[in-house]
Design a protein around this motif. Structure first.
Motif, mmCIF file in Angstrom:
data_model
loop_
_atom_site.group_PDB
_atom_site.id
_atom_site.type_symbol
_atom_site.label_atom_id
_atom_site.label_comp_id
_atom_site.label_asym_id
_atom_site.label_seq_id
_atom_site.Cartn_x
_atom_site.Cartn_y
_atom_site.Cartn_z
ATOM 1 N N PRO A 73 0.824 -1.207 0.000
ATOM 2 C CA PRO A 73 0.000 0.000 0.000
ATOM 3 C C PRO A 73 0.860 1.259 0.000
ATOM 4 C CG PRO A 73 -0.711 -1.486 1.741
ATOM 5 C CD PRO A 73 0.523 -2.084 1.143
ATOM 6 N N ALA A 77 0.869 4.321 -2.541
ATOM 7 C CA ALA A 77 0.545 5.684 -2.113
ATOM 8 C C ALA A 77 1.653 6.671 -2.454
ATOM 9 C CB ALA A 77 0.258 5.705 -0.615
ATOM 10 N N ALA B 225 -0.295 7.957 11.147
ATOM 11 C CA ALA B 225 -1.364 7.028 10.799
ATOM 12 C C ALA B 225 -2.657 7.402 11.518
ATOM 13 C CB ALA B 225 -0.947 5.607 11.162
ATOM 14 N N ALA B 228 -4.287 10.193 9.688
ATOM 15 C CA ALA B 228 -4.901 9.759 8.441
ATOM 16 C C ALA B 228 -6.181 8.967 8.709
ATOM 17 C CB ALA B 228 -3.924 8.915 7.636
ATOM 18 N N SER B 235 -9.200 7.776 2.795
ATOM 19 C CA SER B 235 -8.013 8.626 2.857
ATOM 20 C C SER B 235 -6.839 7.831 3.401
ATOM 21 C CB SER B 235 -8.255 9.817 3.776
ATOM 22 O OG SER B 235 -9.355 10.538 3.342
ATOM 23 N N VAL B 237 -6.251 4.621 3.316
ATOM 24 C CA VAL B 237 -5.740 3.684 2.303
ATOM 25 C C VAL B 237 -4.971 4.443 1.234
ATOM 26 C CG1 VAL B 237 -6.400 2.098 0.473
ATOM 27 C CG2 VAL B 237 -7.510 1.958 2.695
ATOM 28 N N SER B 238 -5.524 5.571 0.802
ATOM 29 C CA SER B 238 -4.870 6.299 -0.292
ATOM 30 C C SER B 238 -3.556 6.926 0.175
ATOM 31 C CB SER B 238 -5.801 7.360 -0.865
ATOM 32 O OG SER B 238 -5.870 8.471 0.000
ATOM 33 N N LEU B 239 -3.351 7.009 1.490
ATOM 34 C CA LEU B 239 -2.070 7.508 1.995
ATOM 35 C C LEU B 239 -1.116 6.351 2.330
ATOM 36 C CD1 LEU B 239 -3.375 10.429 4.201
ATOM 37 C CD2 LEU B 239 -2.101 10.614 2.075
ATOM 38 N N GLY B 240 -1.480 5.149 1.901
ATOM 39 C CA GLY B 240 -0.556 4.022 2.027
ATOM 40 C C GLY B 240 -0.659 3.253 3.326
ATOM 41 N N LEU B 241 -1.729 3.447 4.069
ATOM 42 C CA LEU B 241 -1.856 2.734 5.340
ATOM 43 C C LEU B 241 -2.772 1.532 5.185
ATOM 44 C CD1 LEU B 241 -2.369 5.899 7.465
ATOM 45 C CD2 LEU B 241 -0.367 4.435 7.476
ATOM 46 N N GLU B 242 -2.637 0.600 6.122
ATOM 47 C CA GLU B 242 -3.585 -0.495 6.178
ATOM 48 C C GLU B 242 -4.406 -0.298 7.442
ATOM 49 O OE1 GLU B 242 -1.666 -4.430 4.721
ATOM 50 O OE2 GLU B 242 -0.072 -3.034 5.215
#
Lengths: 256, 339
Positions: A73, A77, B225, B228, B235, B237-242
């Motif tokens: 992910p 991103a 995190a 976010a 948002s 997820v789109s910032l790379g978090l799970e």
């Protein structure tokens, strides 16, 4: 070169009837690609598959030639930024803090914000015309200003692909035009869903039309936006002619 | 609201100093008041090996150093911990009413305590009650997780609802046991459930201190995190978090810390619910700034509420949960009216 390539994609919410089926879609470098279709045609679902929110049941999503769903992910991103209709709740974040969230995928656990991050945030806020509001509470902004802050957050993320879900929804005509012009000048590969066909016709390089989860037309605005297609997909009579100044297709709905 | 980095650092310094001074000052209050100069002499001798001008009475020394000091430190740790947990939970559940006790942990701890006091007795001495309470807290944490997770997801609404549901079942079970059991023993459990710092002993304090430090470190690491997640699932997820992983981490960390704190001090309400809001008043919702302030405010608050609990009904100890709820509630009403 293709930034985003979606091939043979299918997705269903709970495994029975497919909401998306056999989707083929390409976003080239520097292209603004519009995604059209009536309510419930699957636009938002397709975008979600492209920003790694929901995993497709079948098919491939490739970003810069890499399979999106085999990457992390975080990797995704760092390359894809998304502007959605989802606003943070009123917990009291400021405009600058919301924009600074865009650094999240680029930062490790205990990394602070350095001068470069601060500069990025300020540049992004300047680009969307909100520098003066940076210390204000995000919750106190108008819908249009919020939308622009979220675009600033996406810019701070320094993506190679931008995904926008109805980016002009809360904006008045002036900001609709300004926002889309701004997006055009960024020169980023962009995939955006639209309800306003005239805006899509004016700004998009290519269009894809979804209906019942399938791509029913794709190509330049002139190729795609025809009276026959609009009648078939939206079930509405329309008059399509040329915009007198810009030359792109102009849609006038006919009220029976 | 405090915005500039310099003002923020100053605020942290002021709060830390205020906490240290409050801890020292609060040692004088209680059923047997000890004048502040004497308290400072005792602290000087104990901490820095300074010899006082005149010999200290051993009664005052043991009241201040062996009874009150660990209690004050435990109060600070519990206050900081609960405020920290509340802050993090409000972010990951996107619910401003989330509270450490909402997760079912406290009712699980209460059930553990009830079982020990009514049926097992102090099978390993003084530690039996905290230990049983902690086991109860763990069991309800696992139950909540098992109920809330579905198809690899861990949604915030389900987490909260599962916490409330488990809470009620655990509460029903401990109330049933209390109702059926020996009423004299039952009243001692009820006092424990109302909250109190009386269990504090120097040799027990390392555990909550360690847990608090680890939790603070983990949550500071997750601060971006938390920001976010507060903004929403998409948002994040789109910032790379799970979101599921962040939520799981925060939930387990919050439950373990709450379990440790509750098992030593009973269920002290209000701190974890309201102090995060007071902290947001002061420094905004950015978690890298918010978490330390929230913890310091929680500690400061509980140290002074414990002073009230020790003095209001002296020589009796007022259960601190009653005091936090009463003082905190009134304070918050005033804060709301002034806003």
């Amino acid at each position: 070169m293709a930034r985003l390539q979606i091939s043979d994609l299918a997705w269903s919410p709970n495994g029975d009837q497919a909401l998306l089926d056999g989707i083929e879609l390409v976003v080239g470098d520097g292209q603004l690609v519009g995604l059209l279709g009536p309510n419930g045609s699957g636009k938002t679902s397709l975008l979600r598959c492209a920003y790694r929110f929901q995993r497709p049941d079948q098919g491939r999503v490739e970003l810069d030639g890499e399979a999106l769903w085999s990457s992390s992910p975080r990797w995704c991103a760092q390359r894809v930024a998304v502007v959605l209709q989802e606003f943070p709740q009123d917990f009291g974040l400021t405009v600058a803090e919301v924009a600074a969230m865009g650094r999240t995928p680029h930062k490790g656990l205990f990394d602070g914000d350095d001068q470069a991050d601060v500069t990025l945030v300020e540049q992004a806020l300047a680009r969307v015309g909100l520098s003066a509001h940076k210390r204000q509470a995000f919750a106190h902004l108008s819908g249009g200003e919020k939308q622009r802050v979220l675009l600033a957050r996406a810019l701070v993320q320094q993506p190679t692909l931008l995904i926008l879900d109805e980016p002009t929804n809360h904006l008045d005509p002036r900001y609709q035009l300004e926002l889309l012009r701004l997006i055009k000048t960024l020169g980023l590969a962009t995939l955006a869903s639209f309800h306003d066909l005239n805006l899509a016709a004016a700004f998009c390089d290519r269009l894809y039309v979804l209906d019942h989860g399938r791509v029913v037309a794709s190509g330049t605005p002139t190729e795609v936006l025809t009276e026959a297609l609009l009648a078939e997909v939206y079930g509405v009579q329309a008059l399509v002619d040329r915009h007198p100044l810009a030359g792109h297709p102009r849609i006038t709905w006919i009220n029976p | 609201m405090i915005r500039s980095p310099r003002a923020y650092r100053l605020l942290l310094l002021v709060l830390a100093l205020a906490l240290a001074l409050s801890c020292a000052a609060s040692l004088g209050f209680g059923a047997a008041p000890v004048p502040l100069p004497r308290v400072l002499e005792i602290l000087g001798q104990r901490l820095f090996d300074l010899q006082p001008a005149q010999a200290l009475s051993s009664a005052q020394d043991s009241i201040v150093w062996l009874i009150r000091a660990p209690r004050v430190v435990l109060g600070a740790l519990v206050g900081a911990g609960l405020a920290l947990v509340g802050t993090a939970l409000q972010a990951v559940t996107r619910n401003p009413l989330a509270d450490p006790h909402l997760l079912g942990v406290s009712s699980g701890a209460a059930l553990g305590a009830v079982i020990v006091v009514l049926y097992l007795g102090e099978f390993i001495g003084l530690l039996s009650l905290p230990l049983a309470a902690f086991v109860g807290a763990l069991v309800s944490m696992l139950l909540v997780l098992a109920i809330a997770s579905r198809g690899g997801r861990l949604e915030s609404d389900r987490l909260l609802l599962a916490g409330v549901a488990v809470s009620f079942v655990m509460m029903a079970a401990s109330n049933l046991l209390l109702f059926l059991g020996d009423h004299h023993a039952a009243s001692s459990v009820i006092f424990w459930m109302l909250g109190g710092l009386g269990l504090a002993r120097w040799e027990l304090l390392w555990l909550p201190a360690l847990c608090l430090m680890l939790a603070l470190l983990l949550l500071l690491g997750l601060a971006r995190a938390l920001n976010a997640l507060m903004a929403g699932e998409h948002s994040a997820v789109s910032l790379g978090l799970e979101p599921r992983r962040v939520r799981l981490l925060v939930f387990v960390c919050a439950s373990l810390l709450t379990g440790v704190l509750v098992s030593l001090s009973g269920a002290i309400g209000f701190v974890g619910l309201i102090l995060p809001h007071v902290a947001r008043f002061l420094v905004g919702a950015e978690h890298r700034r918010l978490l330390p302030v929230s913890a310091l405010l929680g500690a400061l608050f509980l140290v002074w509420v414990d002073v009230a609990a020790r003095t209001l009904l002296a020589p009796q100890d007022l259960p601190i949960g009653i005091a936090t709820a009463a003082i905190g509630g009134v304070f918050f009403v005033l804060l709301l009216r002034r806003r």
